[in-house]
Design a protein around this motif. Structure first.
Motif, short mmCIF file in Angstrom:
data_model
loop_
_atom_site.label_atom_id
_atom_site.label_comp_id
_atom_site.label_asym_id
_atom_site.label_seq_id
_atom_site.Cartn_x
_atom_site.Cartn_y
_atom_site.Cartn_z
N UNK A 5 21.72 -5.03 -3.03
CA UNK A 5 20.46 -4.44 -1.71
C UNK A 5 19.13 -4.83 -2.81
N UNK A 6 18.62 -5.32 -3.49
CA UNK A 6 17.24 -5.05 -4.05
C UNK A 6 16.99 -7.08 -3.87
N UNK A 65 13.49 -9.65 -9.22
CA UNK A 65 15.02 -9.05 -9.24
C UNK A 65 15.73 -9.42 -10.25
N UNK A 66 15.51 -9.66 -11.43
CA UNK A 66 15.93 -9.65 -12.82
C UNK A 66 15.82 -8.42 -13.40
N UNK A 67 14.74 -7.86 -13.20
CA UNK A 67 14.65 -6.26 -13.73
C UNK A 67 15.20 -5.30 -12.74
N UNK A 68 15.33 -5.19 -11.66
CA UNK A 68 15.81 -4.76 -10.54
C UNK A 68 17.55 -4.63 -10.31
N UNK A 69 17.99 -5.92 -10.69
CA UNK A 69 19.50 -6.25 -10.59
C UNK A 69 19.72 -5.29 -12.27
N UNK A 70 19.02 -5.55 -13.33
CA UNK A 70 19.48 -4.94 -14.78
C UNK A 70 19.78 -3.49 -14.36
N UNK A 71 18.44 -3.07 -13.32
CA UNK A 71 18.86 -1.26 -13.42
C UNK A 71 20.02 -0.79 -12.93
N UNK A 72 19.97 -2.25 -11.71
CA UNK A 72 21.23 -1.27 -10.70
C UNK A 72 22.17 -1.22 -11.57
N UNK A 78 22.98 1.61 -14.25
CA UNK A 78 23.26 3.04 -13.64
C UNK A 78 25.04 2.55 -13.22
N UNK A 79 25.45 1.00 -12.66
CA UNK A 79 26.86 0.83 -12.77
C UNK A 79 27.80 1.31 -14.25
N UNK A 80 26.92 0.93 -15.56
CA UNK A 80 27.94 0.95 -16.56
C UNK A 80 27.53 2.56 -16.86
#
Length: 181
Positions: free
Chosen positions: A35-36, A116-123, A126-128
């Motif tokens: 998504x990001x 994207x690094x920030x957005x994927x880390x945030x996602x 959330x998953x974790x």
């Protein structure tokens, strides 16, 4: 599993469970991580190429990127072509060997990669949080085991699963080994 029982599932039931999980979980995970990247006209795979380029001080060659990603040079070239088209990377000629080209991020590519690094880390966080650390580690361990078995069966990276020319020659010889995945 959809039903809780003490009885072992038949092979047909296992296949149905696998198919259902693929459709509802693995495809969801692919969508979840992608998504990001969509707002930048990228796939998650292209973003991962950007990550590998960003980690390198002087850039990466196609061969180096293919090795890092565990896919063929042609698979990396497809991702790099998308990144070139979007002006997120550029190719620099090696001053010591004019045949060599290094892929580096452009200024726009550096901004996109950081976003994207920030957005994927945030996602990921959330998953974790959804799974919890112990379950997440177990899930990743199971996926590592599946990857190791896929490699042992003759698959090297996802590119070999999708390369119809290679697979058409291998289908008959690997068919029996796929059951070991």
């Amino acid at each position: 599993m959809t039903e809780t029982t003490n009885e072992a599932l038949t092979e047909e039931q296992l296949k149905q469970e696998f198919d259902d999980l693929y459709m509802h979980i693995f495809k969801y995970i692919g969508d979840f991580v992608s998504i990001p990247t969509q707002k930048y006209n990228l796939t998650f795979e292209a973003y991962m190429v950007m990550e590998n380029v960003a980690r390198s001080k002087n850039g990466q060659t196609l061969v180096e990127l293919a090795k890092l990603e565990g896919v063929s040079k042609s698979a990396i070239a497809r991702q790099v072509n998308v990144l070139l088209k979007e002006n997120y990377v550029m190719q620099k000629v090696d001053p010591n060997d004019r045949r060599g080209k290094y892929i580096t991020l452009t200024a726009a590519g550096s901004r996109v990669q950081r976003n994207l690094a920030q957005a994927t880390a945030e996602r990921f966080h959330r998953w974790l949080g959804f799974f919890g650390r112990d379950e997440a580690e177990h899930f990743i361990d199971v996926l590592h085991k599946a990857n190791e078995r896929a490699i042992a069966a003759g698959f090297v990276g996802f590119d070999s699963l999708h390369d119809k020319r290679r697979n058409s020659n291998r289908n008959s010889e690997n068919h029996g080994r796929l059951g070991n995945l």
